[in-house]
Scaffold this motif. Structure first.
Motif, PDB file in Angstrom:
ATOM      1  N   GLN A 601       0.731  -1.125   0.162  1.00 48.11           N
ATOM      2  CA  GLN A 601      -0.001  -0.001   0.107  1.00 48.11           C
ATOM      3  C   GLN A 601       0.803   1.123   0.008  1.00 48.11           C
ATOM      4  O   GLN A 601       0.362   2.338  -0.724  1.00 48.11           O
ATOM      5  N   HIS A 602       2.013   1.030   0.769  1.00 46.99           N
ATOM      6  CA  HIS A 602       2.982   2.411   0.864  1.00 46.99           C
ATOM      7  C   HIS A 602       3.422   2.628  -0.553  1.00 46.99           C
ATOM      8  O   HIS A 602       3.591   3.768  -1.160  1.00 46.99           O
ATOM      9  N   THR A 603       3.994   1.589  -1.316  1.00 43.42           N
ATOM     10  CA  THR A 603       4.407   1.534  -2.759  1.00 43.42           C
ATOM     11  C   THR A 603       3.399   2.195  -3.644  1.00 43.42           C
ATOM     12  O   THR A 603       3.643   2.996  -4.502  1.00 43.42           O
ATOM     13  N   LEU A 604       2.207   1.767  -3.506  1.00 38.81           N
ATOM     14  CA  LEU A 604       1.021   2.129  -4.268  1.00 38.81           C
ATOM     15  C   LEU A 604       0.840   3.783  -4.036  1.00 38.81           C
ATOM     16  O   LEU A 604       0.531   4.487  -5.194  1.00 38.81           O
ATOM     17  N   SER A 605       0.829   4.000  -2.965  1.00 40.32           N
ATOM     18  CA  SER A 605       0.486   5.295  -2.462  1.00 40.32           C
ATOM     19  C   SER A 605       1.664   6.317  -3.246  1.00 40.32           C
ATOM     20  O   SER A 605       1.446   7.502  -3.731  1.00 40.32           O
ATOM     21  N   LYS A 606       2.887   5.942  -3.046  1.00 36.80           N
ATOM     22  CA  LYS A 606       4.100   6.642  -3.716  1.00 36.80           C
ATOM     23  C   LYS A 606       3.594   6.794  -5.324  1.00 36.80           C
ATOM     24  O   LYS A 606       4.001   7.704  -5.979  1.00 36.80           O
ATOM     25  N   ASP A 607       3.468   5.508  -5.915  1.00 36.09           N
ATOM     26  CA  ASP A 607       3.323   5.379  -7.319  1.00 36.09           C
ATOM     27  C   ASP A 607       2.043   6.382  -7.950  1.00 36.09           C
ATOM     28  O   ASP A 607       2.172   7.093  -8.724  1.00 36.09           O
ATOM     29  N   LEU A 608       0.827   6.341  -7.067  1.00 34.67           N
ATOM     30  CA  LEU A 608      -0.235   7.406  -7.268  1.00 34.67           C
ATOM     31  C   LEU A 608       0.136   8.512  -7.332  1.00 34.67           C
ATOM     32  O   LEU A 608      -0.392   9.660  -8.350  1.00 34.67           O
ATOM     33  N   ASN A 609       0.831   9.132  -6.237  1.00 39.66           N
ATOM     34  CA  ASN A 609       1.374  10.602  -6.273  1.00 39.66           C
ATOM     35  C   ASN A 609       2.221  10.861  -7.316  1.00 39.66           C
ATOM     36  O   ASN A 609       2.008  11.899  -7.785  1.00 39.66           O
ATOM     37  N   HIS A 610       3.118  10.042  -7.735  1.00 35.93           N
ATOM     38  CA  HIS A 610       4.173  10.444  -9.047  1.00 35.93           C
ATOM     39  C   HIS A 610       3.098  10.271 -10.316  1.00 35.93           C
ATOM     40  O   HIS A 610       3.391  11.142 -11.032  1.00 35.93           O
ATOM     41  N   LEU A 611       2.411   9.447 -10.557  1.00 33.57           N
ATOM     42  CA  LEU A 611       1.557   9.456 -11.576  1.00 33.57           C
ATOM     43  C   LEU A 611       0.527  10.782 -11.757  1.00 33.57           C
ATOM     44  O   LEU A 611       0.538  11.220 -12.756  1.00 33.57           O
ATOM     45  N   TYR A 612       0.064  10.795 -10.523  1.00 33.03           N
ATOM     46  CA  TYR A 612      -0.827  12.249 -10.616  1.00 33.03           C
ATOM     47  C   TYR A 612       0.016  13.397 -11.010  1.00 33.03           C
ATOM     48  O   TYR A 612      -0.730  14.284 -11.846  1.00 33.03           O
ATOM     49  N   LYS A 613       1.052  13.709 -10.567  1.00 31.52           N
ATOM     50  CA  LYS A 613       1.578  14.814 -11.067  1.00 31.52           C
ATOM     51  C   LYS A 613       2.338  14.914 -12.283  1.00 31.52           C
ATOM     52  O   LYS A 613       2.573  15.819 -12.944  1.00 31.52           O
ATOM     53  N   SER A 614       2.602  13.517 -12.802  1.00 31.12           N
ATOM     54  CA  SER A 614       3.204  13.535 -14.416  1.00 31.12           C
ATOM     55  C   SER A 614       1.958  13.407 -15.281  1.00 31.12           C
ATOM     56  O   SER A 614       2.321  13.853 -16.421  1.00 31.12           O
ATOM     57  N   GLU A 615       0.617  13.119 -14.855  1.00 30.89           N
ATOM     58  CA  GLU A 615      -0.057  12.959 -15.944  1.00 30.89           C
ATOM     59  C   GLU A 615      -1.163  14.337 -16.097  1.00 30.89           C
ATOM     60  O   GLU A 615      -1.834  14.595 -14.988  1.00 30.89           O
ATOM     61  N   ALA A 616      -1.101  14.919 -16.829  1.00 33.49           N
ATOM     62  CA  ALA A 616      -1.802  16.459 -16.940  1.00 33.49           C
ATOM     63  C   ALA A 616      -3.240  16.237 -17.008  1.00 33.49           C
ATOM     64  O   ALA A 616      -4.043  16.952 -16.556  1.00 33.49           O
ATOM     65  N   SER A 617      -3.587  15.126 -17.361  1.00 34.55           N
ATOM     66  CA  SER A 617      -5.117  14.835 -17.582  1.00 34.55           C
ATOM     67  C   SER A 617      -5.595  14.717 -15.926  1.00 34.55           C
ATOM     68  O   SER A 617      -6.728  14.863 -15.870  1.00 34.55           O
TER      69      SER A 617
END
Length: 731
Positions: A601-617
């Motif tokens: 879950q910790h890894t997923l939270s990190k990945d979601l944050n970075h995904l959210y920042k990188s995807e303009a949509s």
């Protein structure tokens, strides 16, 4: 004149003098031909008067009253001069000091007496009294607003907390003032106030104090240690971006319980810097939000019952230490938000309650001035000095501590006169309604002041009702906040997630309803501390099913939150599925990161944050142009599908979330464009301890109509999971 002076001296002797400069210090002698000197020093045995620069003896004073009044005169001296006094006390100790009552003209003049600068002209301020071109007497100027007081004195370590020694002066504007020489950084003090009827009130902390001690003293502390050299110019001078179109993922933290030492002692502001900054960077959050760090007496209030809005809580260090923490976060490109509480204050005896024997800060009528839900007092927003106190405080944190955002607590309780009250327990407004017009005006002035003076900063309202225009500009008749917590989304989505998956098909609307109003305000989606306390359980405890399903549910919900329009806020511990309900008395259970489910879950939270920042949509949050439903009515399968779109671009993503443990081998989804789609997030991936059901990562659209669209794709839908597909262009 003698009668007036005698009356004032009598007031001094009885410790209720309002004009000490009218009778103490150098005065015209009774003969009107020279000067005389009155010194008020209880417990003194004798006093000598010395030249201020040479220490030459100018006179020995005579005690004229057993209570401590001393007198001497210079019948032929007409030119005023400055002096020291050498006091021998009854215990034979000797102390030399500069008499404060020789400096009547160095007490306050307020050239900037308006809301944005008021904090600079009240409270204890270090300033020198200039004697001549060569000599300046260092000391502290004290001021306090107490218009209903009969008398006010400064008490502290420097006068053995004796209210007789340093009576203050008021010129009729309600502000009491006194310059006391030789008091510098670190002096402990309070105000001793007599009410109009002569009652001696409990010692009050300075409302403008920048530091206040903890129990039992709650003493204010003079704070002039401005050693911090800010190094965040790059952050402070950054380009003024449109915050609504930028990613904002907020990590909400309670400083006293994020991490603790092995002996359960809290870390200081300085000790926590390296751990916190590196962690927030690694996890990909854009902002840190601190639960209130303004001073508060009761640990269990978490800071939401503040006594000392201008003071950084001394639990974790000094104001300069906190500045160092903020500076370090800024240098790491991390914004800082603080929770701010202008809605109410506690009735502690050292605070603002009944401050000068009258209701200076709170509404007088308890039907308006007492908060039944929190057993606290409500600010009187109809008084100009209260508005100035609060708005200047907001500006103070932005100016002095480089705070980027204020999350304003309990806004709903301010807006409604009947908040948490039954019929007959509240007073209607002038039109017979339940809106507090004074609080509404205050909030508008607050937001106008913040945005006018600090265009890079923002405000966030914790507002739980459908009050219109909370985050709309004041020129559109809104309250002027930058953002509003989406409490409706939070309540509905958590209610849905708590249900067993077999029942969710009957409650699909709890998830889809949020999009009816998603763009009425500029929303933040909050999973805050309020959702993991008071018996509500932690986030993982809310999830139904066995252990695997609980974590799969939490992963699916995490995806839903990050794919849904709105800025994001997660309370500490949510990112790794803290097992126990949060307690302010202990650290988070960081040892859980050794457990696969929690680590995942910790890894997923990190990945979601970075995904959210990188995807303009994903961070084009506050326009209907950024969202498009694909399917909100597949309640049979409890599946949602929607598209997120970037601003001024064809770039988009497609989100599909399955809220049941059922898999779907050939699920067809209509898509906005023909072409090539790539899987960029799957919460069922094995690295997140998912089942790994779906294996395909590349999809090409087919000319098969679905969901009212000409183009569609067919994909495998994993159980209790969210997936995100990114459009890569035409074939």
């Amino acid at each position: 004149m003698d009668l007036i002076k005698n009356a004032l001296l009598n007031d001094v002797l009885n410790t209720h003098c309002s004009d000490p400069f009218g009778c103490l210090g150098l005065q015209t002698s009774p003969s009107n031909k020279g000067l005389c000197l009155y010194i008020w020093q209880p417990e003194a045995l004798s006093i000598r008067v010395l030249a201020i620069d040479t220490d030459k003896e100018l006179a020995k004073m005579t005690q004229t009253d057993s209570k401590g009044l001393f007198y001497t005169e210079w019948p032929k001296e007409r030119t005023r001069f400055h002096y020291r006094i050498e006091i021998t006390y009854l215990d034979s100790s000797v102390y030399t000091m500069v008499d404060p009552y020789q400096f009547p003209n160095t007490t306050f003049v307020d050239p900037e007496h308006h809301q944005a600068n008021l904090y600079k002209s009240q409270g204890a301020i270090q300033a020198g009294a200039k004697v001549n071109e060569k000599i300046t007497i260092q000391g502290t100027r004290f001021a306090v607003y107490a218009p209903a007081a009969r008398s006010v004195s400064v008490v502290g370590d420097f006068n053995s907390w004796d209210g007789r020694t340093h009576p203050m002066s008021s010129n009729g504007d309600g502000v009491w003032r006194l310059f006391i020489p030789d008091i510098n950084h670190g002096a402990r003090y309070k105000f001793e106030i007599r009410s109009k009827n002569g009652d001696l009130l409990p010692h009050r902390s300075d409302p403008y104090a920048q530091r206040i001690e903890q129990y039992p003293s709650f003493a204010s502390v003079t704070c002039f240690d401005n050693k911090h050299q800010w190094q965040d110019d790059t952050w402070i001078k950054r380009h003024i971006d449109d915050l609504y179109e930028k990613p904002m993922s907020i990590y909400e933290i309670h400083l006293g319980s994020w991490r603790r030492k092995a002996d359960n002692q809290t870390f200081t502001y300085l000790e926590i810097i390296d751990q916190l900054v590196s962690y927030v960077q690694e996890m990909g959050y854009t902002h840190v939000e601190f639960l209130p760090i303004t001073e508060y007496p009761f640990d269990g209030s978490w800071g939401y019952q503040p006594v000392g809005l201008y003071a950084v809580t001394s639990r974790f260090g000094t104001p300069e230490d906190f500045k160092t923490l903020v500076d370090a976060l800024h240098q790491a490109n991390i914004g800082v938000i603080m929770d701010w509480v202008p809605a109410h204050f506690p009735a502690d005896s050292h605070g603002l309650a009944n401050f000068d024997g009258s209701k200076q800060y709170e509404y007088a009528d308890p039907k308006k001035g007492w908060h039944p839900e929190w057993n606290s007092l409500i600010y009187d927003y109809g008084k100009e000095h209260v508005i100035n106190y609060l708005i200047s405080n907001a500006v103070y944190w932005l100016n002095e501590f480089h705070i980027d955002g204020l999350r304003v607590d309990a806004v709903a309780s301010m807006l409604y006169l009947d908040y948490a009250r039954e019929d007959g327990e509240w007073i209607p407004n002038k039109d017979g309604g339940n809106h507090n017009y004074e609080a509404i005006d205050f909030l508008r002035r607050l937001n106008e002041t913040v945005y006018l003076n600090h265009p890079r900063c923002f405000t966030i309202a914790e507002e739980s009702t459908a009050f219109p225009g909370v985050s709309k500009p004041t020129y559109m008749n809104g309250l002027g906040f930058g953002f509003k917590w989406n409490m409706g989304w939070m309540n509905d989505s958590l209610d849905y997630m708590k249900r067993d998956s077999i029942h969710r098909k009957h409650h699909q609307g709890e998830l889809s309803f949020s999009m009816v109003y998603a763009f009425d305000e500029q929303f933040v989606l909050p999973m805050s501390h309020d959702e993991v306390v008071h018996g509500k359980g932690s986030m993982i405890e809310k999830m139904p099913g066995d252990s695997w399903q609980q974590f799969a549910n939490l992963r699916a919900f995490s995806a839903y939150m990050y794919f849904h329009p709105g800025k994001k806020l997660n309370f500490m511990g949510n990112e790794f599925a803290q097992g126990r309900e949060w307690s302010h008395e202990r650290s988070l259970d960081w040892n859980l990161l050794e457990v696969d489910y929690h680590k995942a879950q910790h890894t997923l939270s990190k990945d979601l944050n970075h995904l959210y920042k990188s995807e303009a949509s994903l961070h084009f949050d506050h326009s209907r142009k950024g969202f498009e439903w694909i399917s909100y009515d597949d309640s049979t399968n409890s599946i949602l599908a929607f598209a997120r779109k970037a601003k001024d671009s064809e770039e988009h993503t497609v989100a599909i979330i399955n809220f049941t443990p059922m898999t779907h081998s050939n699920y067809r989804v209509g898509v906005p464009r023909s072409g090539h789609y790539q899987l960029i997030m799957n919460t069922d991936d094995e690295q997140y301890t998912g089942s790994g059901y779906a294996k395909n990562v590349e999809y090409r659209t087919q000319n098969i109509a679905s969901h009212s669209r000409d183009q569609s794709i067919e994909l495998q839908i994993p159980p209790l999971a969210g997936v995100l597909l990114k459009w890569l262009g035409e074939y």
